[in-house]
Design a protein around this motif. Structure first.
Motif, PDB file in Angstrom:
ATOM      1  N   LEU A 144      33.316 -20.139   7.787  1.00 30.01           N
ATOM      2  CA  LEU A 144      34.262 -19.039   6.846  1.00 30.01           C
ATOM      3  C   LEU A 144      33.121 -18.526   6.054  1.00 30.01           C
ATOM      4  O   LEU A 144      31.720 -18.743   5.963  1.00 30.01           O
ATOM      5  CB  LEU A 144      35.083 -19.473   6.063  1.00 30.01           C
ATOM      6  N   THR A 145      33.300 -17.333   5.411  1.00 25.96           N
ATOM      7  CA  THR A 145      32.323 -16.803   4.507  1.00 25.96           C
ATOM      8  C   THR A 145      33.149 -16.692   3.073  1.00 25.96           C
ATOM      9  O   THR A 145      34.183 -16.321   2.730  1.00 25.96           O
ATOM     10  CB  THR A 145      32.012 -15.266   4.686  1.00 25.96           C
ATOM     11  N   VAL A 146      32.577 -17.164   1.906  1.00 26.84           N
ATOM     12  CA  VAL A 146      33.299 -17.186   0.680  1.00 26.84           C
ATOM     13  C   VAL A 146      32.073 -16.718  -0.443  1.00 26.84           C
ATOM     14  O   VAL A 146      31.151 -17.187  -0.477  1.00 26.84           O
ATOM     15  CB  VAL A 146      33.675 -18.716   0.332  1.00 26.84           C
ATOM     16  N   GLN A 147      32.743 -16.022  -1.258  1.00 29.17           N
ATOM     17  CA  GLN A 147      31.851 -15.128  -2.440  1.00 29.17           C
ATOM     18  C   GLN A 147      31.596 -16.631  -3.187  1.00 29.17           C
ATOM     19  O   GLN A 147      32.412 -17.454  -3.686  1.00 29.17           O
ATOM     20  CB  GLN A 147      32.624 -14.390  -3.085  1.00 29.17           C
ATOM     21  N   LYS A 148      30.271 -16.582  -3.549  1.00 32.86           N
ATOM     22  CA  LYS A 148      29.772 -17.558  -4.427  1.00 32.86           C
ATOM     23  C   LYS A 148      30.490 -17.635  -5.643  1.00 32.86           C
ATOM     24  O   LYS A 148      30.424 -18.988  -6.224  1.00 32.86           O
ATOM     25  CB  LYS A 148      28.292 -17.180  -4.649  1.00 32.86           C
ATOM     26  N   ASN A 149      30.930 -16.505  -6.443  1.00 35.90           N
ATOM     27  CA  ASN A 149      31.542 -16.769  -7.790  1.00 35.90           C
ATOM     28  C   ASN A 149      33.132 -17.200  -7.501  1.00 35.90           C
ATOM     29  O   ASN A 149      33.489 -17.319  -8.465  1.00 35.90           O
ATOM     30  CB  ASN A 149      31.644 -15.292  -8.453  1.00 35.90           C
ATOM     31  N   THR A 192      24.142 -21.108   5.220  1.00 37.86           N
ATOM     32  CA  THR A 192      23.328 -20.151   4.608  1.00 37.86           C
ATOM     33  C   THR A 192      23.890 -19.327   3.436  1.00 37.86           C
ATOM     34  O   THR A 192      25.158 -19.660   3.410  1.00 37.86           O
ATOM     35  CB  THR A 192      22.622 -19.314   5.684  1.00 37.86           C
ATOM     36  N   THR A 193      23.300 -18.672   2.695  1.00 34.10           N
ATOM     37  CA  THR A 193      23.642 -17.855   1.723  1.00 34.10           C
ATOM     38  C   THR A 193      23.529 -16.398   2.144  1.00 34.10           C
ATOM     39  O   THR A 193      22.712 -16.020   3.088  1.00 34.10           O
ATOM     40  CB  THR A 193      22.996 -17.824   0.386  1.00 34.10           C
ATOM     41  N   SER A 194      24.278 -15.379   1.800  1.00 31.26           N
ATOM     42  CA  SER A 194      24.212 -14.102   2.394  1.00 31.26           C
ATOM     43  C   SER A 194      24.464 -13.204   1.225  1.00 31.26           C
ATOM     44  O   SER A 194      24.922 -13.454   0.250  1.00 31.26           O
ATOM     45  CB  SER A 194      24.931 -13.712   3.474  1.00 31.26           C
ATOM     46  N   GLU A 206      28.040 -18.825   3.689  1.00 31.96           N
ATOM     47  CA  GLU A 206      28.440 -19.073   4.851  1.00 31.96           C
ATOM     48  C   GLU A 206      28.859 -20.664   5.116  1.00 31.96           C
ATOM     49  O   GLU A 206      27.673 -21.241   5.125  1.00 31.96           O
ATOM     50  CB  GLU A 206      27.398 -18.306   6.098  1.00 31.96           C
ATOM     51  N   MET A 207      29.880 -20.869   5.495  1.00 27.52           N
ATOM     52  CA  MET A 207      30.067 -22.276   5.549  1.00 27.52           C
ATOM     53  C   MET A 207      30.780 -22.588   7.115  1.00 27.52           C
ATOM     54  O   MET A 207      31.371 -21.995   7.528  1.00 27.52           O
ATOM     55  CB  MET A 207      31.136 -22.961   4.415  1.00 27.52           C
ATOM     56  N   ALA A 208      30.579 -23.723   7.355  1.00 24.72           N
ATOM     57  CA  ALA A 208      31.137 -24.261   8.775  1.00 24.72           C
ATOM     58  C   ALA A 208      31.396 -25.838   8.522  1.00 24.72           C
ATOM     59  O   ALA A 208      31.297 -26.565   7.713  1.00 24.72           O
ATOM     60  CB  ALA A 208      30.177 -24.026   9.747  1.00 24.72           C
ATOM     61  N   ILE A 209      32.694 -26.125   9.530  1.00 26.71           N
ATOM     62  CA  ILE A 209      33.026 -27.355   9.589  1.00 26.71           C
ATOM     63  C   ILE A 209      33.142 -27.688  11.218  1.00 26.71           C
ATOM     64  O   ILE A 209      33.639 -26.857  11.968  1.00 26.71           O
ATOM     65  CB  ILE A 209      34.284 -27.805   9.031  1.00 26.71           C
ATOM     66  N   ALA A 210      32.736 -28.875  11.632  1.00 26.03           N
ATOM     67  CA  ALA A 210      32.802 -29.414  12.957  1.00 26.03           C
ATOM     68  C   ALA A 210      34.111 -29.733  13.127  1.00 26.03           C
ATOM     69  O   ALA A 210      34.876 -30.540  12.326  1.00 26.03           O
ATOM     70  CB  ALA A 210      31.780 -30.225  13.135  1.00 26.03           C
ATOM     71  N   LEU A 211      34.802 -29.615  14.250  1.00 28.93           N
ATOM     72  CA  LEU A 211      36.138 -29.969  14.646  1.00 28.93           C
ATOM     73  C   LEU A 211      36.020 -31.455  15.596  1.00 28.93           C
ATOM     74  O   LEU A 211      35.273 -31.391  16.529  1.00 28.93           O
ATOM     75  CB  LEU A 211      36.975 -29.024  15.360  1.00 28.93           C
TER      76      LEU A 211
END
Length: 164
Positions: free
Chosen positions: A120-125, A142-144, A158-163
């Protein structure tokens, strides 16, 4: 005080889903829709296509009979990774609906899809969302910078989780 229910979207939800997406787009700069929304008949066909496969899902949250939130998982260029998105009407924030939508979508991904990772991508704020994703187990990769719904460039994770 309406009873909350969570389930996969059905073609009969098309108009209510379009209404929800329109409302979400007006409430926050962290949610945006790319392109024009389809008409209800087209959306109903799209939902049927999504439900026939195992690489997309739309999970909806209802308070009584009103759609109040949704989670989606869509394919990415990496065939082993899906991307999740979640949005809840502002009136229903901080009631556990976003968490339940995320968990329902991740359950679907683990059981029904061939994905081994969800990103997923999430705004830092968007501090509440960042905290929610970290609580579930997402890790920052990472950040973008992303463009928010009003065209401003903002920092994002940019965040991720393993299933499992």
């Amino acid at each position: 005080n309406d009873e909350l229910t969570f389930r996969k979207a059905e073609s009969t939800d098309a108009q209510a889903l379009l209404t929800l997406l329109t409302a979400l787009g007006t409430e926050t700069t962290t949610f945006s829709i790319s392109g024009e929304l389809p008409v209800a008949d087209e959306e109903a066909k799209e939902i049927e296509k999504i439900n026939a496969g195992n690489d997309h899902v739309i999970i909806i949250a209802l308070a009584g009979d009103q759609l109040v939130g949704l989670a989606t998982i869509t394919p990415t260029v990496d065939t082993k990774a899906g991307e999740i998105g979640v949005a809840v009407l502002k009136k229903y924030w901080r009631q556990g609906i976003g968490l339940e939508l995320m968990l329902s979508a991740l359950d679907w991904a683990a059981i029904e899809s061939s994905y081994n990772e969800i990103s997923l991508t999430v705004q830092k704020n968007n501090l509440g969302a960042v905290a929610l994703y970290q609580k579930i187990g997402f890790e920052t990769i990472t950040t973008s910078h992303v463009e928010n719904s009003v065209g401003e460039l903002v920092e994002a994770y940019e965040m991720a989780i393993a299933l499992e």
